[in-house]
Design a protein around this motif. Structure first.
Motif, short mmCIF file in Angstrom:
data_model
loop_
_atom_site.label_atom_id
_atom_site.label_comp_id
_atom_site.label_asym_id
_atom_site.label_seq_id
_atom_site.Cartn_x
_atom_site.Cartn_y
_atom_site.Cartn_z
N SER A 279 1.35 -7.44 -3.56
CA SER A 279 -0.12 -7.38 -3.65
C SER A 279 -0.73 -8.77 -3.67
O SER A 279 -1.89 -8.95 -3.28
CB SER A 279 -0.54 -6.61 -4.91
N THR B 140 0.81 -1.22 0.00
CA THR B 140 0.00 0.00 0.00
C THR B 140 0.84 1.26 0.00
O THR B 140 0.29 2.36 0.03
CB THR B 140 -0.93 0.03 1.24
N ASP C 122 -7.17 3.59 -5.75
CA ASP C 122 -6.71 2.47 -6.57
C ASP C 122 -7.88 1.55 -6.96
O ASP C 122 -8.00 1.12 -8.11
CB ASP C 122 -5.65 1.66 -5.82
N HIS D 65 -6.03 6.74 -0.57
CA HIS D 65 -5.21 6.25 -1.68
C HIS D 65 -5.62 4.83 -2.07
O HIS D 65 -5.72 4.50 -3.27
CB HIS D 65 -3.73 6.28 -1.27
N LYS E 167 2.63 2.45 -2.36
CA LYS E 167 2.77 3.07 -3.67
C LYS E 167 2.37 4.54 -3.55
O LYS E 167 1.38 4.84 -2.87
CB LYS E 167 1.85 2.33 -4.66
N HIS F 239 -8.77 -2.80 1.73
CA HIS F 239 -8.17 -3.55 0.63
C HIS F 239 -9.23 -4.50 0.05
O HIS F 239 -10.25 -4.80 0.69
CB HIS F 239 -6.90 -4.27 1.06
N ASP G 132 7.40 -0.28 -8.26
CA ASP G 132 6.28 -1.04 -8.84
C ASP G 132 6.46 -2.54 -8.69
O ASP G 132 5.50 -3.28 -8.47
CB ASP G 132 6.14 -0.71 -10.33
N ARG H 63 -10.32 3.28 -9.41
CA ARG H 63 -9.77 3.30 -10.77
C ARG H 63 -9.88 1.92 -11.42
O ARG H 63 -10.22 1.81 -12.60
CB ARG H 63 -8.31 3.76 -10.72
N ALA H 64 -9.61 0.85 -10.66
CA ALA H 64 -9.70 -0.51 -11.20
C ALA H 64 -11.14 -0.87 -11.60
O ALA H 64 -11.34 -1.69 -12.50
CB ALA H 64 -9.18 -1.52 -10.18
N LYS I 160 -10.89 9.91 -11.97
CA LYS I 160 -10.41 10.75 -10.89
C LYS I 160 -11.32 11.97 -10.70
O LYS I 160 -11.62 12.37 -9.57
CB LYS I 160 -8.98 11.20 -11.16
#
Length: 599
Positions: free
Chosen positions: A134, A120, A502, A498, A122, A355, A127, A505-506, A511
């Protein structure tokens, strides 16, 4: 871990000898002492200590080799071109990330939790590490049922000979196979005597003893790493401190029960989300510090919705078309943004572990789908929450309003109310919305190369970008500096937002859509009374026309934001340097942070 052939031979021999000696001492010590104990409880205590030694050896072996690889890479930095060095760096990241993942899986328990926490971080974490770690969100290996049974008997006071079902037990049926297993506990399905299906969350018996030894190992390794990489001023003490405080909260199942009950009550009376949020009811009288019994909630993992939005359908979604899957993903994304906007801006009571493994989705039935009913979001694992004092919650609402209007004065003043200094306050908008108060672009619109360079410089001036190696990633050192400047509660709320970003967005969300949801909730949140005052101030609120004033204020604010964004959009269309605007703002900060978007 295989050491590079370029390592000095003496160093390779030293590492190999260290492994042999530690392994020999561990095996000999175990054999000599284990059979000296005939008492089962004392043997279990010894097993825990021996397990700690094995875990320590595994960690030292892995991270010692990782440190050697990075030391060898740093030695080559001056002799390689920037592009070649970056390629070598990526290769090293990949090799070391796999080794760290294997170590976390082998040790399990707290190290699984540490790995999840690392994933988490990031964009501060490379990457390669984020992608590898993950995978620890997946199901962990289950513990033997004998261990679970001992904990159940102790917490339910059934005695050594009592049955888990019938008689004096609260269960009519109990499934021996777990529904899922995590780093701290595992969950079984059971049926109460009245026929209610429940989920039974049982804490691992030895987890507290393992936690103590693992934290000692983590702090010791951080000390060694800070010495080995002293030139880079490397330290993860701040991350270990945060992890320790968080995991201690998650081990208290009585606190988790209270959090779940309060969250359920808050959303039950929410005007628009009461039918969309599911928080399983907790049976507090049957629960304890190591046992949590709650209603069994059906649902599919949110990750299946994410994959379906990309065209990868699971069996549960096989009947959906691609267009329906995308629309379903957008509905879930909007609902998640609304839920966490309400937590942060309206209630100041925030679920801080969102998560994907803690979120299920209940699909609408076929008949309900025709009437326009949307999916429901099931929130699980309520162990980690943060409650913001009301003055901090209101100041945070003002901060988000100021970011929407790009008001530097408002950003600084509201951050001061949250005890955040001016230097840090100036860069927080970059973290949340990828633009500063001086950026001449609407949200998500492209910016000029000059503005991109200015944003990089602003991050570098704040000490959040690493340099000197051809990259400009948001460093762990920089994130540690940020953690030291922002109050702990706000820092973990930022991390939570944050994680939601994520996932949003997935699912296909944008945004701009998420930001608009947050800004509207912030505008309304400034008018929300503290919970303790809501039942006593309604008469004065009516006489002062507070509800009407609040609605009018929110409407005027929304109008100002819409007009401002439209004007910024028109400005972008007529700028002379339009040809230089190759990247969106998110992509620009993604490049600045070295690992994708900074949202």
């Amino acid at each position: 871990l295989k050491l590079p052939s370029s390592c000095p031979r003496a160093l390779i021999r030293f590492v190999e000898m260290q492994r042999v000696v530690v392994a020999g001492v561990t095996v000999a010590g175990t054999a000599a002492t284990y059979y000296g104990f005939s008492d089962a409880e004392r043997r279990r205590q010894l097993d825990t200590k021996v397990l700690g030694l094995r875990r320590a050896f595994r960690v030292c072996s892995c991270l010692g080799g990782v440190a050697v690889q990075y030391k060898m890479l740093l030695r080559k930095r001056d002799s390689l071109e920037a592009s070649e060095y970056q390629a070598k760096q990526v290769e090293t990241h990949k090799r070391c990330a796999i080794k760290v993942l294997e170590m976390c899986r082998a040790n399990g328990g707290i190290f699984t939790k540490m790995g999840q926490h690392g994933a988490t971080l990031k964009p501060a974490m490379p990457d390669e590490y984020v992608e590898a770690l993950s995978s620890l969100q997946d199901r962990a290996p289950a513990r033997a049922f004998g261990e679970i049974e001992r904990t159940l008997r102790a917490e339910l006071q059934l005695g050594a000979d009592g049955s888990l079902v019938g008689g004096g037990s609260p269960f009519l049926k109990f499934d021996l196979s777990p529904l899922g297993c995590a780093s701290l506990a595992q969950v079984h399905r059971a049926v109460l005597h009245d026929g209610t299906v429940v989920a039974v969350k049982v804490q691992h018996a030895d987890i507290r003893a393992i936690l103590d030894s693992d934290l000692v190992i983590a702090r010791w390794l951080d000390w060694l790493a800070s010495i080995a990489f002293s030139e880079q001023d490397f330290s993860l003490a701040w991350a270990v401190d945060e992890f320790e405080s968080n995991v201690l909260l998650e081990l208290d199942f009585e606190r988790e029960a209270r959090n779940a009950i309060r969250c359920r009550a808050l959303f039950a009376r929410h005007p628009s989300l009461s039918d969309l949020v599911v928080v399983p009811a907790v049976y507090q009288s049957l629960s304890s510090g190591r046992l949590l019994i709650m209603d069994f909630a059906e649902g599919i993992p949110v990750t299946q919705i994410c994959r379906a939005a990309r065209g990868e359908f699971s069996e549960a979604l096989a009947q959906h078309t691609q267009a329906e899957a995308r629309e379903l993903g957008l509905q879930v994304a909007r609902c998640l943004a609304d839920i966490f906007a309400a937590m942060v801006f309206t209630y100041g009571f925030v679920h801080c572990d969102p998560h994907p493994g803690n979120i299920l989705i209940q699909l609408p039935s076929e008949g309900a789908h025709r009437t326009g009913a949307g999916p429901k979001v099931v929130l699980l694992d309520h162990g980690l929450y943060r409650e913001l004092p009301d003055d901090v919650r209101v100041a945070n609402c003002g901060f988000w309003r100021a970011m929407a209007l790009q008001s530097e004065h408002g950003i600084l003043s509201h951050c001061a109310s949250m005890r955040i200094d001016r230097r840090t306050a100036s860069v927080l908008p970059l973290y949340f919305v990828s633009r500063s108060s001086s950026t001449c672009a609407g949200l998500g619109q492209p910016i000029s190369s000059e503005e991109k360079a200015a944003l990089k410089k602003q991050l570098a001036d704040a000490g959040l970008l690493q340099g000197g190696d051809g990259s400009s990633g948001l460093s762990l050192k920089g994130l540690g500096a940020l953690a030291g400047r922002v109050p702990a509660d706000m820092m973990i709320v930022m991390r939570t937002m944050h994680l939601v970003a994520d996932l949003h967005r997935a699912l296909g969300g944008t945004k701009a859509g998420r930001f608009w949801t947050y800004v509207q909730a912030a505008a309304e949140g400034q008018w929300v009374r503290p919970e303790r005052a809501r039942g006593t101030r309604w008469v004065s609120d009516l006489l002062s026309l507070r509800p009407l004033r609040a609605r009018l204020s929110c409407w005027m604010f929304s109008l100002r934001v819409c007009v401002r964004e439209a004007m910024l959009g028109l400005l972008c269309l007529h700028r002379a340097d339009r040809s230089s605007m190759q990247f969106s703002l998110a992509a620009t900060l993604g490049e600045s942070c070295g690992n994708g978007s900074a949202e």
